[in-house]
Design an enzyme around this catalytic site. Structure first.
Site, PDB file in Angstrom:
ATOM      1  N   HIS A  47       5.361  24.583  31.654  1.00  0.00           N
ATOM      2  CA  HIS A  47       6.079  23.188  32.333  1.00  0.00           C
ATOM      3  C   HIS A  47       6.954  22.685  31.106  1.00  0.00           C
ATOM      4  O   HIS A  47       7.564  21.689  31.446  1.00  0.00           O
ATOM      5  CB  HIS A  47       5.019  22.138  32.956  1.00  0.00           C
ATOM      6  CG  HIS A  47       4.094  21.691  32.046  1.00  0.00           C
ATOM      7  ND1 HIS A  47       3.147  22.328  31.345  1.00  0.00           N
ATOM      8  CD2 HIS A  47       4.180  20.571  31.252  1.00  0.00           C
ATOM      9  CE1 HIS A  47       2.514  21.651  30.358  1.00  0.00           C
ATOM     10  NE2 HIS A  47       3.024  20.455  30.499  1.00  0.00           N
ATOM     11  N   ASP A 106       6.478  25.127  38.674  1.00  0.00           N
ATOM     12  CA  ASP A 106       6.887  25.159  37.318  1.00  0.00           C
ATOM     13  C   ASP A 106       7.553  26.134  36.649  1.00  0.00           C
ATOM     14  O   ASP A 106       7.770  27.115  37.220  1.00  0.00           O
ATOM     15  CB  ASP A 106       5.691  24.389  36.530  1.00  0.00           C
ATOM     16  CG  ASP A 106       4.692  25.570  36.201  1.00  0.00           C
ATOM     17  OD1 ASP A 106       4.531  26.697  36.941  1.00  0.00           O
ATOM     18  OD2 ASP A 106       4.089  25.378  35.127  1.00  0.00           O
ATOM     19  N   ASP A 130       2.942  28.721  38.084  1.00  0.00           N
ATOM     20  CA  ASP A 130       1.505  28.611  38.315  1.00  0.00           C
ATOM     21  C   ASP A 130       1.221  27.019  38.685  1.00  0.00           C
ATOM     22  O   ASP A 130       0.270  26.870  39.492  1.00  0.00           O
ATOM     23  CB  ASP A 130       0.687  28.899  37.192  1.00  0.00           C
ATOM     24  CG  ASP A 130       0.967  28.310  35.946  1.00  0.00           C
ATOM     25  OD1 ASP A 130       1.727  27.349  35.889  1.00  0.00           O
ATOM     26  OD2 ASP A 130       0.170  28.404  34.978  1.00  0.00           O
TER      27      ASP A 130
HETATM   28  C1  VG1 Z   1      -1.818  20.317  30.647  1.00  0.00           C
HETATM   29  C2  VG1 Z   1      -2.570  19.987  31.950  1.00  0.00           C
HETATM   30  C3  VG1 Z   1      -3.790  21.002  32.258  1.00  0.00           C
HETATM   31  C4  VG1 Z   1      -2.871  22.467  32.344  1.00  0.00           C
HETATM   32  C5  VG1 Z   1      -2.253  22.875  31.299  1.00  0.00           C
HETATM   33  C6  VG1 Z   1      -1.563  24.072  31.191  1.00  0.00           C
HETATM   34  O1  VG1 Z   1      -2.899  20.599  29.570  1.00  0.00           O
HETATM   35  O2  VG1 Z   1      -3.180  18.689  31.694  1.00  0.00           O
HETATM   36  O3  VG1 Z   1      -4.250  20.678  33.566  1.00  0.00           O
HETATM   37  O4  VG1 Z   1      -4.104  23.493  32.713  1.00  0.00           O
HETATM   38  O5  VG1 Z   1      -1.240  21.718  30.936  1.00  0.00           O
HETATM   39  O6  VG1 Z   1      -0.705  24.076  32.428  1.00  0.00           O
HETATM   40  P1  VG1 Z   1      -2.761  19.313  28.426  1.00  0.00           P
HETATM   41  O7  VG1 Z   1      -3.851  19.761  27.379  1.00  0.00           O
HETATM   42  O8  VG1 Z   1      -1.594  19.369  28.145  1.00  0.00           O
HETATM   43  O9  VG1 Z   1      -3.386  18.062  29.487  1.00  0.00           O
HETATM   44  V1  VG1 Z   1       0.680  24.931  32.332  1.00  0.00           V
HETATM   45  O10 VG1 Z   1       1.242  25.152  33.929  1.00  0.00           O
HETATM   46  O11 VG1 Z   1       1.438  24.017  31.380  1.00  0.00           O
HETATM   47  O12 VG1 Z   1       0.046  26.518  31.550  1.00  0.00           O
HETATM   48 CO    CO Z   2       2.463  26.712  34.221  1.00  0.00          CO
END
Ligand code: VG1
Ligand code: CO
Length: 541
Positions: free
Chosen positions: A114, A277, A281
């Site tokens: 994202h 995103d 996913d």
């Molecule tokens: C964030 C979200 C988490 C998610 C991760 C990867 O992590 O809070 O819930 O699994 O992104 O999502 P963090 O550590 O920044 O809070 V993705 O779709 O960016 O791979």
């Molecule tokens: Co993602």
């Protein structure tokens, strides 16, 4: 063609975070940065010789170049076969599916998910294991250890592989197999959902808008929603992937998908809206005049799962990340099934799914998925919703009203403070942690603290323990506050404040109003404004 052994030295900061190694693109483009990390993956997984890997990415800037480096390094270290999505593209759930379907030893996903892309944006590399899921911490720790004492890497000196046409080619002794990125995934979706019911839904005039946010799901959504299920042309918007995501922020939430939100709240809104995103996913679900929080979405999917052919026999259990609201817990309790609470990040669901302990998983950050793959899956969640709506023949707004009337409503919001000074953010967390033991029984902003702890997770399957996963504070009213630092940001620190309160009577309030006492308690407990120097959150979702 020859194998070059290149002398290198460790580069600091190659520790994988919540979801792989994520850095600014220009950091990844520094000499040896990508190569060091890829060689360290090979070391961390015990070598790649003779193995079969899956490779693809979300198409962001540097995806194409990085894929060629991975191929040349896999060939130089003796990999037997790499299965690559055409154009080096694969959504994250499609990569997970291919690893499982083709019994690969693992896979590399090139994505910062994202996070924005482009030369000034972010890039990322993630390694997934043979179950199709993100490498568990036991593996990422070995990879990180290897980054700290790397002295050389091996790479083939050769022409770029042609990844534009389907079929097989060789690089040295390694076979490169280019596959259609969409076909296997589309087959999987058809095996899970009632596609006839979905075709009938669209044939009846049901209107939908899917915002692919210029990212990887465009081709998947065009193929499945429009070409297969018969949604009218134009249902998918921003459906052609671009390397900088149309200069946008491919995070499907009401802030970054505001044009979609505005349309869904307008007079002539379609019946259903969704977005996903960068890497496909995550999902956002929004009905006509009704936004659905990701936490509520997970609860609704769990409550209605038996309407979907693949889940008609019921759920083995459910799991949610710790900061995700407890809405799904209430559904699990009424179904009499287990509900697991795991640390943030999809890698923690893998063992539960592999062991058959849960069927559905979700995170408050717009991630939902099931045991069909080992990643969260944006389009799957959208099809799940459509399948429910096709069976129940009611609107999203009606469905939410019914759900809350039955289970109560967990009002929920997340306040993010982005790019905060890292030392200040750590000091805030340390200070709160130091006072945690004294908090139970005290009054803050009119709420009485019941529990306070630093979340640690004991994996029930492999017995591993993961500590310091966020400070949780529970109040006597059932309200809850969680603070943690992000593991995906690339600049400074991001403080995430998760707010939740349960209501069984006032079911149609504004979330920020319903949460006002918890928001005040968060400020009183943590001193966020003073310690971060920020008057308000950067992003409220
Ligand atoms: C964030 C979200 C988490 C998610 C991760 C990867 O992590 O809070 O819930 O699994 O992104 O999502 P963090 O550590 O920044 O809070 V993705 O779709 O960016 O791979
Ligand atoms: Co993602």
């Amino acid at each position: 063609m020859s194998i070059h052994t290149v002398a290198t030295q460790p580069i600091a900061g190659q520790k994988p975070g919540t979801s792989g190694l994520r850095k600014q693109t220009r950091v990844f483009q520094q000499p040896h940065f990508l190569e060091n990390f890829i060689q360290s993956i090979w070391t961390g997984i015990g070598g790649v010789a003779g193995k079969t890997l899956v490779l693809g990415g979300d198409g962001r800037h540097f995806n194409a170049e990085a894929a060629q480096v991975v191929l040349r390094m896999a060939a130089a270290s003796g990999a037997a076969r790499v299965i690559v999505g055409r154009g080096a593209l694969l959504s994250t759930p499609a990569a997970s599916n291919l690893i499982r379907k083709r019994h690969a030893d693992g896979g590399i996903i090139l994505s910062a998910s994202h996070n924005p892309g482009g030369p000034e944006g972010d890039f990322g590399v993630k390694y997934n294991t043979a179950n199709g899921g993100p490498a568990p911490e036991s593996v990422t720790e070995k990879i990180f250890a290897a980054t700290k004492d790397i002295t050389e890497y091996r790479i083939f000196e050769t022409q770029n592989a042609d990844l534009s046409a389907l079929g097989e080619q060789t690089m040295g002794d390694m076979v490169i197999e280019v596959v259609d990125p969409v076909a296997d995934y589309a087959d999987l979706m058809a095996s899970i959902f009632d596609f006839d019911a979905l075709k009938a839904l669209f044939a009846s005039g049901f209107r939908m808008r899917f915002d692919a946010m210029h990212a990887i799901t465009g081709p998947y959504a065009h193929a499945i929603l429009e070409d297969t299920l018969g949604a009218e042309k134009g249902t998918v918007i921003n459906g052609i992937p671009s390397t900088d995501f149309g200069n946008g922020h491919p995070d499907p939430n009401p802030i970054w998908a505001k044009p979609l939100m505005d349309e869904m709240m307008s007079e002539g809104a379609p019946d259903f809206g969704a977005a996903s995103d960068g890497d496909g996913d995550r999902n956002m679900i929004v009905g006509k005049h009704q936004y659905v929080t990701p936490s509520d979405s997970l609860a609704v999917l769990a409550a209605n799962a038996t309407l979907v052919p693949a889940y008609s026999g019921g759920l083995k259990g459910v799991a949610r990340s710790m900061p995700t609201s407890q809405a799904v817990d209430r559904v699990a309790a009424s179904l009499g099934i287990d509900c697991f609470e795991t640390p943030t990040g999809w890698k923690f669901f893998g063992n539960l799914l592999d062991a058959g302990r849960c069927t559905l998983c979700g995170e408050e950050s717009a991630g939902t998925g099931s045991d069909h793959v080992r990643e969260k899956d944006g389009l799957w969640a959208v099809l799940f919703w459509l399948n429910i709506l096709a069976q129940k023949k009611i609107s999203v707004k009606e469905l939410m009203a019914q759900h809350w009337a039955e289970f109560g409503r967990n009002y929920y919001s997340r306040h993010d403070y982005e790019g905060v000074d890292a030392a200040a953010a750590n000091a805030l967390m340390d200070d709160l942690r130091a006072r945690m033991a004294t908090l139970p029984g005290t009054q803050v902003a009119g709420l009485t603290v019941k529990t306070a702890d630093d979340f640690a997770y004991d994996d029930p399957i492999d017995g591993s323990r993961t500590e310091h996963q966020g400070i949780r504070i529970g109040f006597e009213t059932g309200a809850r506050l969680v603070l943690r630092l992000s593991g995906t940001g690339t600049v400074g620190a991001t403080l995430r404040v998760y707010l939740e309160t349960l209501e069984t009577e006032n079911l149609h309030m504004d979330a920020q109003e319903a949460l006002a006492p918890v928001i005040a308690a968060a400020e009183a407990l943590a001193g966020i404004r003073e310690k971060t120097g920020r008057a308000e959150p950067d992003v409220i979702t």
